[in-house]
Every structure is written in C-alpha cells, then in structure tokens.
Design a protein around this motif. Sequence first.
Motif, PDB file in Angstrom:
ATOM      1  N   ASP A   1      17.955 -18.282  25.100  1.00 16.49           N
ATOM      2  CA  ASP A   1      18.442 -17.839  26.407  1.00 16.49           C
ATOM      3  C   ASP A   1      18.433 -16.313  26.383  1.00 16.49           C
ATOM      4  OD1 ASP A   1      20.090 -16.922  28.529  1.00 16.49           O
ATOM      5  OD2 ASP A   1      21.058 -18.894  28.645  1.00 16.49           O
ATOM      6  N   VAL A   2      17.511 -15.721  27.130  1.00 19.95           N
ATOM      7  CA  VAL A   2      17.340 -14.272  27.092  1.00 19.95           C
ATOM      8  C   VAL A   2      18.609 -13.544  27.541  1.00 19.95           C
ATOM      9  CG1 VAL A   2      16.104 -12.332  28.140  1.00 19.95           C
ATOM     10  CG2 VAL A   2      14.832 -14.313  27.312  1.00 19.95           C
ATOM     11  N   SER A   3      19.303 -14.089  28.518  1.00 22.36           N
ATOM     12  CA  SER A   3      20.521 -13.423  28.995  1.00 22.36           C
ATOM     13  C   SER A   3      21.582 -13.372  27.893  1.00 22.36           C
ATOM     14  CB  SER A   3      21.071 -14.132  30.235  1.00 22.36           C
ATOM     15  OG  SER A   3      21.420 -15.475  29.940  1.00 22.36           O
ATOM     16  N   GLU A   4      21.658 -14.426  27.082  1.00 25.94           N
ATOM     17  CA  GLU A   4      22.615 -14.423  25.975  1.00 25.94           C
ATOM     18  C   GLU A   4      22.216 -13.401  24.910  1.00 25.94           C
ATOM     19  OE1 GLU A   4      23.238 -18.250  24.301  1.00 25.94           O
ATOM     20  OE2 GLU A   4      24.073 -19.122  26.138  1.00 25.94           O
TER      21      GLU A   4
ATOM     22  N   ARG B   1      13.383  -4.049  27.742  1.00 28.82           N
ATOM     23  CA  ARG B   1      13.365  -4.255  29.188  1.00 28.82           C
ATOM     24  C   ARG B   1      12.574  -5.499  29.559  1.00 28.82           C
ATOM     25  NH1 ARG B   1      15.026   0.061  32.378  1.00 28.82           N
ATOM     26  NH2 ARG B   1      15.686   1.868  31.144  1.00 28.82           N
TER      27      ARG B   1
ATOM     28  N   GLU C   1      20.482 -10.661  25.467  1.00 23.81           N
ATOM     29  CA  GLU C   1      20.771  -9.334  26.024  1.00 23.81           C
ATOM     30  C   GLU C   1      22.244  -8.981  25.845  1.00 23.81           C
ATOM     31  OE1 GLU C   1      17.588  -8.641  29.623  1.00 23.81           O
ATOM     32  OE2 GLU C   1      19.218 -10.053  29.985  1.00 23.81           O
ATOM     33  N   GLY C   2      23.106  -9.964  26.081  1.00 27.15           N
ATOM     34  CA  GLY C   2      24.533  -9.737  25.893  1.00 27.15           C
ATOM     35  C   GLY C   2      24.892  -9.512  24.443  1.00 27.15           C
TER      36      GLY C   2
ATOM     37  N   GLN D   1      17.344  -0.858  24.153  1.00 29.59           N
ATOM     38  CA  GLN D   1      17.354  -2.283  24.493  1.00 29.59           C
ATOM     39  C   GLN D   1      16.073  -2.683  25.238  1.00 29.59           C
ATOM     40  OE1 GLN D   1      21.049  -3.359  26.457  1.00 29.59           O
ATOM     41  NE2 GLN D   1      22.203  -1.946  25.136  1.00 29.59           N
TER      42      GLN D   1
ATOM     43  N   TYR E   1      11.275  -9.468  27.702  1.00 30.32           N
ATOM     44  CA  TYR E   1      11.272 -10.382  26.560  1.00 30.32           C
ATOM     45  C   TYR E   1      10.131 -11.387  26.702  1.00 30.32           C
ATOM     46  CZ  TYR E   1      15.962  -8.754  25.301  1.00 30.32           C
ATOM     47  OH  TYR E   1      17.044  -7.994  24.915  1.00 30.32           O
TER      48      TYR E   1
ATOM     49  N   SER F   1      23.888  -5.870  23.347  1.00 29.91           N
ATOM     50  CA  SER F   1      24.326  -4.737  24.172  1.00 29.91           C
ATOM     51  C   SER F   1      25.322  -3.832  23.470  1.00 29.91           C
ATOM     52  CB  SER F   1      24.921  -5.245  25.493  1.00 29.91           C
ATOM     53  OG  SER F   1      26.060  -6.060  25.232  1.00 29.91           O
TER      54      SER F   1
END
Length: 505
Positions: A454-457, A473, A459-460, A471, A475, A463
């Motif tokens: 899960d890319v959003s996880e 931009r 990223e979190g 970071q 994936y 961070s």
Amino acid sequence: MPNPLFDALFAPHLDRETPFLIMDDADDLTHGAFLREASRYAHTLVSMGLEPGDRLAAQVDKSPEALAVYAACIMAGVVFLPLNTGYTHLEVDYFIENSGAKLVLGRADSLEELHRDCDRMGVRFETLEADGTGSFPEAATFQPTQFAPVDRDPEDIAALLYTSGTTGLSKGAMLTHRNLLSNTEVLTEYWQFTSEDVLIHALPIFHTHGLFVATNIALNSGAAVIFLPRFDLAQVLSVLPRATTMMGVPTFYTRLLDHPGFTKELCANMRLFVSGSAPLLAETHRAFEDRTGHRILERYGMTETNMNTSNPYDGERRSGTVGFPLPGVELKVADPDTGAALPTGEVGMIEVRGPNVFKGYWQMPEKTAEELRADGFFITGDLGTISEDGYVTIVGRSKDLIISGGFNIYPKDVEQTLDDQPGVLESAVIGAPHPDFGESVVAVLVPEQGAMLDVSEIEGGISSHLARFKQPRHYVVLDELPRNTMGKVQKKRLRKAYKDIFKDS
C-alpha cells in the motif's frame, strides 16, 4: 626473470595429485592433472602463433578446460580476455577489434556469426564447449604435458577485462601480474584460506569475482574447489556439507534462505560465507545469521582494482558497510574535483591507491588520465563515507546521485528507509527529469512474497525518517529488479523506463 603469477599460483602444485576441481557430475581433477592440461594448452597457443603480450579472447562456458585456458595464458605470457557469455556477437566484435585479439575461443553455436566476423577481421577462431570438447582442446591432444613458463615482469599485463560500458564505449582495464598477485596474497591471509579449505565455486569465470578472487585464492592457498557450472540451488544444498567456504553474490544467499532445507546443520562444516559484486541487504544479513549462526562477510571491489576493502574475518562484520581498507590499500573519501580528503563522516568520492590498482585503460590514455590521478589514486566513481572507527560505507555511484531542487540525494539513504517498511523486500531509487526540480525521486519496490504493498502506508512510514525533498514523488511496484549477471541492479534500465514519469507534472 620469473613469471610472478605462475610462480605463486601454479608452480607449487606441479607435482601435487591432491584434489583441485571437485566436479559434481564428472571426474574430479587433481592439481597435477589440471596443470598438465594447461601445459598442453600453452603449447597449443604457441603452435598457433601467439607470442607474449598477444591477446586471447574467450567467450566460452564455465568448465575446467576454460579455466585451464587462463592458466595456459599465464604460462605463455598471453593476455587473457574473458568475455561474458551473454554478450551478442556485435558486442564481442568490439572487444576483439579494440583489443587486437589474435585468437578467439567460442562455442560452436556462435560459429555462423562470430566465426564469420573473425574471418572478416583476420582473427583465428577455435571452439571450446562446456563439455570440454572443441577444436582447441582437440588441437592440444598430443602436445607435451610440461611447459617452461615465459618470463614476465610484475608490470606486464596478465589480463584485460572490459568494464560494463554504462556510459560510452566499454573500457579495457589492464591488470598486471602485480595487481592480481598482490590482491590474491592479501585476501588469502585476510580470509585465512589454507589447503584444508574446500570452496564452493558457483560464480562465472569471466568476471573478477569468480576468476581473480575465488580461483586465484584457491590456487594460492592450495584449497580444493567444488566447481559448479552455475548457481543451482539443489546442487549447492547437496555440496554444502562437504565445503568449508563459499563466495557468492547476494542473490545466492537470498535463494538459499528461501529454501526450507537450508539449515544450521547443513552449514555445520562451513567457516566462511563471502558476498560481493552487489550490496547485501541488512535484512539478508540478519536472516542468514538467525538461520545458520554465520555472519556473511561483505567486501568491496571492482574490475579496475580487484578487492579494496573487506569486513574483518575476526571482528565485527557490520551490515551496510564493506569493512576496512585491505592491507596495502590506501582509501580516502575525497572532494571529486580536487581529490582532497574530506572530514570523517562526510559523503564524497571514494579513491584508492595500492598495488591492486590497474595499469590503465587499453588504448585510452585520455580516459586513463581522467580516472587515474598522477599520484596513483584511482577515482572509483563510488560515493561513500568512513565512520569514526574506520568502516567504509558505499552510498551509491556518482552517476546515480539525484540532484533535486539543488539538493543532493543519495539513493541508498532512501533505499534503506524503504527496505525497512513492512512488506518491502527491496527497493531501487532513481532520479527522473522533473519540470520544476530538475530531477525528482522515483522508488521502485519489490514486495515480499505474498505481500500487497500500500503506497500510502509506505509514504506515511517514511515521512518521519526522510526529509521531504528525499521522499519519492512516484512509486513503481515490480516483481523483481532488473539485474546483470553478477546481481547488480541495472539502474540505467530503470532510468530509461521511467524517464518520462514526471513529463506532464
């Protein structure tokens, strides 16, 4: 005048009938038998008109006979030019023409193209197959089994190895007797090899790692070699109980760890596992030690220098580092423009100097002058740091450096953070052109088996560990990273594939 490599690697074994090459599916070869065959081959080279300093190019499969060709070249003073078996005939054409090779050894299946090209260039072509047959060994059948080695100076070229040519034409690194022998002797002692050792050899022999590290150390120490044509998981597992040492690339070790039959009991006779040619993930270090009780020894080298550094045999083998400079090797982290050493902990260009450093690039004096300083330091192209207690860490290649909005981004910093995220097996970070920042970061991820990323996880998760400008931009998730035959990630291919990823940003 002596022949340095012959005197150290071959002469001590002329009358030894102890095991040298242990074959998993054929008769073993003693030291004496191997050298008798090499002597026949050396006579054959002379009979074919090769003289000291002439070049022999070999694009052949791994076999005892192929290794004997290397030994024959040392004996006869011929410069050995091993070529990756994956090269196309057009690539091989360049190496033949550039090197001025007088003899080419190849496989019968390359006859139509390569033989024709050799005829066009006026170069003799002979065959050598994986099973040891071919026109070259046939020509050697009735040659004498003893050969008086040709005199060689320590500064005479023993081998010509072409670099990968990621930018511009491939360059032929000239490696002398002194280069190869000095490195072999240091590593033999540093890694404590003796005639009691049995080395698993599953590496190719067209590359520094398999030929000038693994093979030369075995010869120098009198160790026996379990000589496998390639890395085959079942074969390696079957021979492990008979071995004491193994050299490999990271892929070897990850594949072993993936097999439930790879156990501590299976490794009970082993004393040393060495890894190189590509970075080893910290996760692999940990998993390997947990499974076997052994901590893999990671080292750092390259075509032009052989080995430069190594984690200690006795002492802390620190994951993420390549250890300390080897005895006799000077290493500094320097300002790329001036060559001036930088303060401890700062990132800079790794430069090395020592008897292991090559003579220069074949027929490329300008390129040699660009990369080999007047004071003898070689500019490796690798960026790194040295810790307060002397451990060297490679942070990436200079050409892989990402400059985004004026900030320098070292891919390894980002990769290490990404690799620590749940479900991520490994990552590769590249820069891609960006309309606002010049370049921006692209992360290519490989998931662990059975994991859904899960890319959003992710990223979190990164961070709080990475500055915003570091970071990614964008994936990309792939089943595996593109690698060359030695296991190195081919970032050039990734940069080409994703060069337009920010085009419409």
